[in-house]
Every structure is written in C-alpha cells, then in structure tokens.
Design a protein around this motif. Structure first.
Motif, PDB file in Angstrom:
ATOM      1  N   UNK A  85      64.896  39.648  85.750  1.00 12.84           N
ATOM      2  CA  UNK A  85      66.168  39.999  85.106  1.00 12.84           C
ATOM      3  C   UNK A  85      66.553  41.392  85.578  1.00 12.84           C
ATOM      4  N   UNK A  86      67.666  41.455  86.288  1.00 11.98           N
ATOM      5  CA  UNK A  86      68.074  42.740  86.852  1.00 11.98           C
ATOM      6  C   UNK A  86      67.084  43.177  87.916  1.00 11.98           C
ATOM      7  N   UNK A  87      66.603  44.409  87.802  1.00 17.92           N
ATOM      8  CA  UNK A  87      65.660  44.918  88.800  1.00 17.92           C
ATOM      9  C   UNK A  87      64.218  44.839  88.328  1.00 17.92           C
ATOM     10  N   UNK A  88      63.953  44.067  87.259  1.00 17.79           N
ATOM     11  CA  UNK A  88      62.595  43.950  86.736  1.00 17.79           C
ATOM     12  C   UNK A  88      62.118  42.507  86.798  1.00 17.79           C
ATOM     13  N   UNK A  89      60.828  42.373  87.009  1.00 16.53           N
ATOM     14  CA  UNK A  89      60.208  41.054  87.047  1.00 16.53           C
ATOM     15  C   UNK A  89      58.880  41.123  86.308  1.00 16.53           C
TER      16      UNK A  89
ATOM     17  N   UNK B  27      69.525  35.463  84.859  1.00 12.20           N
ATOM     18  CA  UNK B  27      68.073  35.554  84.685  1.00 12.20           C
ATOM     19  C   UNK B  27      67.431  34.428  85.480  1.00 12.20           C
ATOM     20  N   UNK B  28      66.408  34.767  86.270  1.00 13.52           N
ATOM     21  CA  UNK B  28      65.702  33.763  87.066  1.00 13.52           C
ATOM     22  C   UNK B  28      64.325  33.509  86.461  1.00 13.52           C
ATOM     23  N   UNK B  29      63.983  32.250  86.312  1.00 15.30           N
ATOM     24  CA  UNK B  29      62.701  31.855  85.743  1.00 15.30           C
ATOM     25  C   UNK B  29      61.992  30.911  86.700  1.00 15.30           C
ATOM     26  N   UNK B  30      60.699  31.138  86.911  1.00 16.43           N
ATOM     27  CA  UNK B  30      59.891  30.244  87.741  1.00 16.43           C
ATOM     28  C   UNK B  30      58.602  29.921  86.994  1.00 16.43           C
ATOM     29  N   UNK B  31      58.197  28.664  87.049  1.00 19.48           N
ATOM     30  CA  UNK B  31      56.954  28.242  86.403  1.00 19.48           C
ATOM     31  C   UNK B  31      56.120  27.476  87.416  1.00 19.48           C
ATOM     32  N   UNK B  32      54.884  27.914  87.617  1.00 19.19           N
ATOM     33  CA  UNK B  32      53.943  27.214  88.494  1.00 19.19           C
ATOM     34  C   UNK B  32      52.814  26.657  87.638  1.00 19.19           C
ATOM     35  N   UNK B  33      52.572  25.359  87.736  1.00 14.46           N
ATOM     36  CA  UNK B  33      51.550  24.700  86.933  1.00 14.46           C
ATOM     37  C   UNK B  33      50.630  23.872  87.828  1.00 14.46           C
ATOM     38  N   UNK B  34      49.340  23.905  87.520  1.00 22.32           N
ATOM     39  CA  UNK B  34      48.350  23.087  88.208  1.00 22.32           C
ATOM     40  C   UNK B  34      47.145  22.947  87.289  1.00 22.32           C
ATOM     41  N   UNK B  35      46.128  22.205  87.731  1.00 24.79           N
ATOM     42  CA  UNK B  35      44.935  22.047  86.902  1.00 24.79           C
ATOM     43  C   UNK B  35      44.175  23.357  86.716  1.00 24.79           C
TER      44      UNK B  35
ATOM     45  N   UNK C 152      57.096  33.298  85.554  1.00 20.15           N
ATOM     46  CA  UNK C 152      57.635  34.589  85.968  1.00 20.15           C
ATOM     47  C   UNK C 152      59.122  34.632  85.647  1.00 20.15           C
ATOM     48  N   UNK C 153      59.554  35.772  85.140  1.00 18.10           N
ATOM     49  CA  UNK C 153      60.975  35.964  84.829  1.00 18.10           C
ATOM     50  C   UNK C 153      61.476  37.198  85.546  1.00 18.10           C
TER      51      UNK C 153
END
Length: 325
Positions: A63-67, A46-54, A60-61
């Motif tokens: 898993x398999x062929x879904x995001x 499972x791939x997880x990405x987090x983008x944070x700013x003001x 975003x996650x």
C-alpha cells in the motif's frame, strides 16, 4: 515495550481521521510500527498476494510505498472494514463480482492473522453486536435495562405504546449504513408519536426495537479498554426535547463533560464485557435524575475520539497498550 520490528495493522478506511492517527502515534511511542490499511482502497490502490503450499502460507500487502508480510504483524486493530471502491465506469455485474472477490481475498488475508492479538477479533465483534444478547447479559450481571420490545407485529407495537403510556422510543437493531455516508435507511433513536403507529403496518417488512423513554439527568459514553473505563457525559437539559439521540446534536450546543461512575456500575460493566469477550467497547448509559444508571447498548467498534479530544482522556494509549500487551 515492543520491538521496532513489530508491525501493528490498523484496519480502517480512507475517510477516517483523528482516532486512527492517535492510535498510530501511541503505538510509535511504544516502539511499534503502525501500518494503516484503508480497506476501501483494496483492490484499486492496495495490492495483495497470497502464496499457499503444504509447507505453509504467506500473505503480502503493498500500500503506497510500504509492503508487509503476515510474518511481520504482531497485532491487529479492527477499527473499520469498508466497502471496496470500484471504477464507476465498470458494468454493474462486473463491479458486483469484483467487490465479492475482493472481499473474499481480504477475508483470506485477515484469516491468516487469526493467531495474533486482535482488538477485537471479527467473529467476536459480530457476535457481540447482537443487541438482544447484550441486553440479556447486561440484566444477568445486574445492570438495569429499559423495557424493550423487538417486533414486526404492528399490534404488539401499539399495545406496548399503550403500556408505556405513550413514552416510547424506536431504533434499529443494526446500523443499515455501510458506505461513507448515511443510507436512506439510517435513523437516529427517535420518539414514537401516536400518529406514527398509524403506519405501523410497515413493520411487517422490517422489525424494529421499541423501548421505554428514560428520564435523563445525563447520557454517558463509557469507553472500555482491557479493564479500564473512560467516561464522558452530556447534560440532558441542554438538548432534551430536541432529540433523543446525542449523535444528532453539535458539540458546541452540548459539550462533553467528565463523569465518575460508581464502583458497582464499574464492576457490572467489566462483567458484561468479559462475558461478551471484548477487549474494547463503547457503552451507552443513561443516568436518571435520581442517580440510577440504565444500560442501553455496547458498540464493539464505537466512536471515542470526541472524548480524547474534548476531555484529554488517554484512550488511544490504552488501545495501543492493549494491542501490544
């Protein structure tokens, strides 16, 4: 009904089946899009990405062929959170560090969903898992509870055994197994014999729960979902004397049967769950031969699949309805 764009996140693990599939089907029938997240497969699969700013944050996650992103999620079902799987070839110190960082990243992702509908929210579940809190509130709302002692004092345990004239059971305050299988510390509720108290000095290392043994007509698993109750019963005469814990018997030896509880007990259980702040709970009761009900405990993420499977109770649909309400 929900929008076809509504995603409901199902938190579970890769070894889970039936219950998670039934809830996913019930959500789809109601027009929602279930997204199963097997938490044990993060981070390897499972791939997880987090983008944070003001200006905000976005998780975003994949898993398999879904995001999916956090903006798409409408609700979260907290079925199970599981230990991350790691490459067994990793050095132990790297493995433990990777597990710690993975948990922190997943916690951050779940925190980003805190404003959504949860069944149930993690802080609420963790608070409600306190067995002493449950017993206190159960007594306050009018339910009958067993005589109970929690102690790490061997002398107190022996004295309690004498007070109960040897009719005593032991169990743990919490489950000590957090992996796919049971740990060596896993134990069922079991009867205490006088010879067991010879080893009571080990209590100094780990407190235990001791309760009076209640005479049983049947044991009940009561599933509470947003004010609805679904009840299954096991006839005690089929297994009494072999075990004190129904989890230790096979369905073939003792099948689940339908049961109707009284309006008074219904109201008391509803008050208990309201006080605990839970939308869902698996409640264990005993009915004595004289008809009296005794409250044992609530598991905020307890099992219910056997009741839907064997008694055709629509629990999965009730959970889906609660998530989309």
């Amino acid at each position: 009904m929900s929008s076809s764009q509504d995603i409901v996140l199902l938190l579970t693990h890769s070894g889970d089946y039936f219950t998670v599939d039934k809830v996913a089907q019930a959500l789809s029938k109601r027009g929602a899009s279930p997204f199963r997240l097997d938490t044990d497969l993060f981070p390897l699969e499972v791939q997880l990405s987090a983008r944070l700013s003001n200006s905000g944050l976005k998780h975003q996650i994949r898993y398999g062929d879904r995001s999916i992103s956090t903006e798409q999620v409408k609700a979260v079902w907290m079925r199970r959170l599981w230990e991350p799987k790691m490459n067994p070839q990793m050095e132990p110190h790297l493995q433990s560090g990777s597990i710690r960082e993975s948990r922190a990243a997943l916690d951050g992702f779940l925190d980003s969903l805190h404003k959504l509908r949860w069944v149930d929210a993690l802080p609420r579940i963790r608070e409600a898992e306190n067995k002493l809190l449950q017993l206190r509130i159960a007594a306050e709302v009018g339910l009958t509870i067993p005589q109970t002692l929690v102690t790490n004092d061997p002398t107190e345990a022996r004295q309690f055994f004498q007070e109960l004239e040897g009719s005593m059971a032991a169990k743990l305050l919490t489950p000590l197994s957090y992996s796919m299988g049971k740990s060596s510390l896993f134990m069922y509720t079991s009867a205490v014999q006088e010879q067991d108290l010879a080893e009571a000095e080990t209590l100094r290392y780990c407190p235990m729960v001791f309760q009076e043994k209640i005479p049983k007509l049947c044991e009940l698993r009561v599933i509470y979902v947003a004010g609805e109750l679904f009840v299954g019963a096991l006839e005690a005469s089929r297994y009494d004397g072999k075990t004190l814990d129904w989890r230790n018997i096979s369905p073939e030896d003792c099948p689940w049967e339908s049961h109707q509880i009284t309006e008074e007990i219904f109201g008391q259980l509803n008050s208990l769950m309201t006080r605990l702040g839970l939308t869902y709970g698996a409640i264990d009761l005993i009915q004595k031969p004289n008809g009296e009900y005794i409250f044992l405990e609530v598991n905020p993420t307890g099992e219910w699949g056997m009741l839907e499977r064997d008694l055709n109770l629509p629990i999965s649909d009730a959970i889906a309805k609660a998530l989309l309400n």
